[in-house]
Write an enzyme that holds these catalytic residues in place. Structure first.
Site, PDB file in Angstrom:
ATOM      1  N   LYS A  79       0.853  -1.193   0.000  1.00  0.00           N
ATOM      2  CA  LYS A  79       0.000   0.000   0.000  1.00  0.00           C
ATOM      3  C   LYS A  79       0.888   1.241   0.000  1.00  0.00           C
ATOM      4  CE  LYS A  79      -3.964   1.999   2.508  1.00  0.00           C
ATOM      5  NZ  LYS A  79      -4.826   1.880   3.692  1.00  0.00           N
ATOM      6  N   SER A 154      -9.721   2.180   2.632  1.00  0.00           N
ATOM      7  CA  SER A 154      -8.848   2.897   1.723  1.00  0.00           C
ATOM      8  C   SER A 154      -7.899   1.986   0.954  1.00  0.00           C
ATOM      9  CB  SER A 154      -8.030   3.921   2.500  1.00  0.00           C
ATOM     10  OG  SER A 154      -7.213   3.274   3.475  1.00  0.00           O
ATOM     11  N   SER A 178      -9.806  -0.145   6.908  1.00  0.00           N
ATOM     12  CA  SER A 178      -9.238  -0.132   5.556  1.00  0.00           C
ATOM     13  C   SER A 178      -8.489  -1.381   5.124  1.00  0.00           C
ATOM     14  CB  SER A 178      -8.332   1.075   5.379  1.00  0.00           C
ATOM     15  OG  SER A 178      -9.119   2.222   5.270  1.00  0.00           O
TER      16      SER A 178
HETATM   17  N1  GLN Z   1     -13.083   4.478   5.878  1.00  0.00           N
HETATM   18  C1  GLN Z   1     -12.562   4.983   7.118  1.00  0.00           C
HETATM   19  C2  GLN Z   1     -12.199   6.425   6.940  1.00  0.00           C
HETATM   20  O1  GLN Z   1     -12.477   6.963   5.935  1.00  0.00           O
HETATM   21  C3  GLN Z   1     -11.386   4.167   7.563  1.00  0.00           C
HETATM   22  C4  GLN Z   1     -10.166   4.427   6.777  1.00  0.00           C
HETATM   23  C5  GLN Z   1      -9.005   3.617   7.200  1.00  0.00           C
HETATM   24  O2  GLN Z   1      -9.115   2.612   7.896  1.00  0.00           O
HETATM   25  N2  GLN Z   1      -7.836   4.081   6.805  1.00  0.00           N
HETATM   26  O3  GLN Z   1     -11.654   7.049   7.801  1.00  0.00           O
END
Ligand code: GLN
Length: 509
Positions: A79, A154, A178
């Site tokens: 990532k 994400s 994410s």
């Molecule tokens: N979807 C969540 C957010 O937008 C979690 C994102 C994540 O775990 N990086 O904050």
């Protein structure tokens, strides 16, 4: 025969038996990437020369009879939130376009030390803010199950790379879900380890008290093998836990739930959950009971406030963390006319360098932290966080693990929620409490929803430093499900070769 469809452990065995070389294995994956990634858009950057050179060195070591790590020579997708020395590290943002970090994150250092071969960097929502990768400044990734849909976020690039067989292993990061939500919607396995067990050194910070890197794979055992490589104490991270990591690989090989108490969280069912998601969840529960587990229905009343608390805490920390992108030290710098003050350059650069969701979070966080509002918002959210921790503690005094669906729905269409931040936020309703409490969580495939034939995720949560329980329960469920399906759920994925042509080039800007 080893192919891109093999698991990482099968690939590792073939490498060991010298049936295939790492160079061949890595090349095979680049060939696949070349074929399908124009449609999937899992990768932002590839390091073909570097990866093949690395694979060659590992092959030479093996030929010389050196003792190698279990995952030596296996390709991996990283990532783009983790620094890799001299490789582009954008965090999905224009503000870091062309930035090449001068150092490796600890996760990358450990991957290198274990001879895992990094193929390239995967797409993500900008600064890991989102649930669909649509917030990436470089265009969305697409779900290999249906290229009109999101691969989660994400870390959608990482999950998509696994489901598209572009890599057998990937690294994700999980601040509110994410790793797990992308795993759920792509039919893959993702684990958020206990907070503090995987170093955050070199992990570009979103919300430091929540961020945690973890393994993504196509099977529970593969995830465990990768978990073992990346986890462990690191003196460079002040929140790193200096304790031995539980033996997750042994747990993944065991998979025995007889006599284990499994808590079903009452709050994570009902309204807002897709029927097929609830049906697959119930079937998995039935399987676990058949295998000898005991089910206990539990209530964790504070979980109802987790989302609200998260969307104060995470943006608050983000507003502070993202202050470092000031156009002065590194990354993008835009000055429109000569003689502009440093402040003007900062304003213009941040205005152009950050996307709308990142700006929304910075504003939200700055507001929540401002004097006069601190107690009402950030302070209250911290109190809720404590209540959530207590709910978990109480639950774990009665059961060994907790379970729920990973996400309330299957993968939605690209564009469907892009203009509705709240609808997007709701996708993380089941994953967020884990982050707030700092405990570990896993998502593994539970089957396909009958409405749309798309993957459903089953979530397991375990107490702090007991991540082995995730793998033990996960492995037991996975074994039974694979028997039922006649193998991995990804065997049922539509043939990508026919689809990518239609979407080629539409992934990126
Ligand atoms: N979807 C969540 C957010 O937008 C979690 C994102 C994540 O775990 N990086 O904050």
């Amino acid at each position: 025969m080893t192919s891109i469809f093999s698991t990482a452990s099968e690939m590792a065995e073939s490498l060991k038996q010298k049936e295939i070389s790492s160079v061949e294995l890595v090349q095979m994956h680049y060939d696949r990437i070349e074929k399908v990634d124009s449609g999937v858009h899992a990768f932002l950057h590839l390091d073909k020369a570097g990866a093949l050179a690395k694979a060659k060195i590992i092959d030479d070591k093996r030929a010389a009879g050196e003792k190698l790590s279990p995952l030596a020579g296996i390709p991996l997708a990283l990532k783009d939130v983790l620094t890799q020395k001299n490789q582009p590290t954008t965090c999905g943002s224009k503000i870091l376009e062309n930035w090449r970090p001068p150092y490796d994150s600890t996760v990358v250092e450990r991957l290198n030390a274990n001879d895992v071969v990094i193929l390239g960097k995967t797409n993500m929502d900008e600064f890991a803010m989102g649930s669909s990768t649509e917030n990436s400044a470089y265009g969305p990734s697409r779900n290999p199950w249906d290229l009109t849909r999101i691969p989660g976020g994400s870390g959608g690039g990482s999950s998509a790379s696994l489901a598209a067989f572009e890599a057998p292993l990937a690294i994700g990061t999980d601040t509110g879900g994410s790793i797990r939500q992308p795993a759920a919607v792509t039919g893959t396995v993702g684990v958020k380890p206990t907070y503090g067990t995987v170093s955050r050194y070199g992990l570009i910070a979103f919300s430091s008290s929540l961020d945690q890197a973890g393994p993504c794979a196509r099977t529970v055992l593969d995830a465990a093998l990768l978990h073992q490589v990346i986890a462990g104490y690191d003196e460079k991270d002040s929140t790193s836990i200096n304790q031995p990591i539980p033996d997750v690989v042994a747990a993944a090989k065991k998979g025995e739930v007889k006599g284990i108490k499994i808590g079903v969280v009452k709050e994570f069912q009902g309204e807002g959950y897709q029927k097929g998601v609830l049906n697959r969840f119930q079937e998995s529960l039935d399987i676990l009971v058949n295998l000898g587990a005991e089910l206990v229905e539990l209530s964790c009343p504070s979980f109802d406030y987790a989302l609200a608390a998260y969307y104060l805490i995470a943006p608050s920390e983000a507003s502070s963390n993202l202050a470092r992108f000031d156009a002065m030290r590194y990354g993008l710098r835009i000055s429109e006319t000569a003689g502009q003050s440093a402040e003007e350059v900062m304003r213009i650069t941040r205005g152009k360098g950050f996307g709308p969701e990142v700006k929304r979070r910075i504003m939200l966080g700055t507001y929540a932290l401002s004097s006069g509002y601190y107690d009402a918002y950030y302070g209250s959210a911290l109190k809720v966080r404590t209540l959530i921790k207590r709910d978990f503690e109480k639950a774990f005094s009665q059961v060994d693990v907790l379970v729920s669906p990973t996400a309330p729905t299957t993968a939605f269409k690209i564009g469907e929620k892009a203009n509705d931040p709240l609808a997007m936020y709701l996708n993380d309703i089941c994953t967020i409490p884990t982050n707030l409490a700092g405990i570990g969580g896993m998502s593994l495939p539970a089957g396909l929803a009958e409405e749309d034939n798309l993957p459903v995720g089953f979530q397991i949560m375990a107490p702090v430093m007991q991540d082995d329980r995730l793998y033990n329960v996960g492995a037991a469920l996975e074994r039974a499900l694979h028997e039922k399906w006649g193998g991995n759920i990804l065997k049922q994925i539509p043939d990508l070769n026919n689809l990518v042509g239609i979407f080629a080039g539409k992934g990126s800007n």
